[in-house]
Scaffold this active site. Sequence first.
Site, PDB file in Angstrom:
ATOM      1  N   ASN A  21      -7.007 -13.829  13.656  1.00 57.87           N
ATOM      2  CA  ASN A  21      -6.176 -13.750  14.777  1.00 57.87           C
ATOM      3  C   ASN A  21      -7.273 -13.118  15.319  1.00 57.87           C
ATOM      4  O   ASN A  21      -6.771 -12.318  16.523  1.00 57.87           O
ATOM      5  CB  ASN A  21      -5.219 -13.301  14.337  1.00 57.87           C
ATOM      6  CG  ASN A  21      -4.720 -11.997  13.556  1.00 57.87           C
ATOM      7  OD1 ASN A  21      -5.814 -11.339  13.365  1.00 57.87           O
ATOM      8  ND2 ASN A  21      -3.746 -11.725  13.760  1.00 57.87           N
ATOM      9  N   LEU A  62      -9.960 -13.025   2.514  1.00 58.95           N
ATOM     10  CA  LEU A  62     -10.488 -11.782   3.362  1.00 58.95           C
ATOM     11  C   LEU A  62      -9.527 -10.720   4.180  1.00 58.95           C
ATOM     12  O   LEU A  62     -10.104 -10.221   4.904  1.00 58.95           O
ATOM     13  CB  LEU A  62     -11.871 -11.540   3.003  1.00 58.95           C
ATOM     14  CG  LEU A  62     -12.729 -11.470   2.560  1.00 58.95           C
ATOM     15  CD1 LEU A  62     -12.892 -13.139   1.898  1.00 58.95           C
ATOM     16  CD2 LEU A  62     -14.159 -11.738   3.438  1.00 58.95           C
ATOM     17  N   TYR A 139      -2.220   0.387   2.954  1.00 59.21           N
ATOM     18  CA  TYR A 139      -3.615  -0.601   2.983  1.00 59.21           C
ATOM     19  C   TYR A 139      -3.880  -0.660   1.235  1.00 59.21           C
ATOM     20  O   TYR A 139      -3.670  -1.777   0.878  1.00 59.21           O
ATOM     21  CB  TYR A 139      -4.188  -0.074   3.578  1.00 59.21           C
ATOM     22  CG  TYR A 139      -6.239  -0.711   3.162  1.00 59.21           C
ATOM     23  CD1 TYR A 139      -6.058  -2.099   3.625  1.00 59.21           C
ATOM     24  CD2 TYR A 139      -6.833  -0.149   2.575  1.00 59.21           C
ATOM     25  CE1 TYR A 139      -6.999  -2.663   3.409  1.00 59.21           C
ATOM     26  CE2 TYR A 139      -8.006  -0.533   1.980  1.00 59.21           C
ATOM     27  CZ  TYR A 139      -8.185  -2.570   2.740  1.00 59.21           C
ATOM     28  OH  TYR A 139      -9.637  -2.902   2.516  1.00 59.21           O
TER      29      TYR A 139
END
Length: 302
Positions: A21, A62, A139
């Site tokens: 995106n 990924l 994260y």
Amino acid sequence: MGSHLCDQLIKLGHQVICIDNLLTGSDKNIEGLKNNPDFKFINQDVTEINQDGIKIDQIYHLASPASPNKNNPKSYISFPFETMQVNSIGTWNLCEEALKRGAKFLFASTSEVYGDPLEHPQKETYHGNVSTTGPRSVYDESKRFGETIVSAFVSKSRLDARIVRIFNTYGPRMAQDGRVVIEFVKAALAGKPFPVFGDGKQTRSFCYVSDMVDGIVSAMEKGAKGEIYNLGNPDEFSVLELAEKVKQLTDSTSEVKQAEEIPEDDPKKRCPDIQKAKEVLGWEPKVNLEEGLKKLIEYLKR
């Protein structure tokens, strides 16, 4: 890294569908592939993926912001919810897609799952030292949960999946998003001070992108179902040693600026144990730091 992986898969004779995106990426990185009949780009968020009718044999996942730099607009600090979603909902969706199509699956996790490690170097069996609420947790913890999702699909749904934990990687096309290698090279070329957090004695290991891509492909092709592999260069350098190497290779007048405090939860040491990847995948890095930095420097000069 994804664009280099696409290049490599095309060279190996695969047809490649690249889905992104472009939240943190750039379609300039795939300019050389856009007219290739074996390559297709789809601008889409993998948390909402729907590509029925396409035959797929392998899925490399990924997708995720990866920079911890709070001052950069493309860091995961700037996109906390998107980061958590892509590593949880996105991972779940792609596992289901792989299961539905009978495809092999690879999840790109990170050395950040080890946090500020109490074990050194880090083996795949180490469970980590990670904060669930610190600034890096969106994260670190979402990647850890992504690993849990993949492992559950392997054990309960028999998905043919493997996990790679990627250590610091650098090279051409690298996003200028505040990570240490790119920031030091940029500073050296501009004659500006090297921005160093703390005393600069914290260590990292730096893997050149071509080596990392070879490791990722090897993990997909040779890696066992349900297994985890560290991928990185075990040569360890302090941040100050990195600055000195960049300075020498660029013949720069830049000096170290040790004016900033170490960010919260920033690891003091980071180095992979890659014995498992050596034995099972037949993989280890070939490009040393000096050689890789020369390639990155030339790229940025162009």
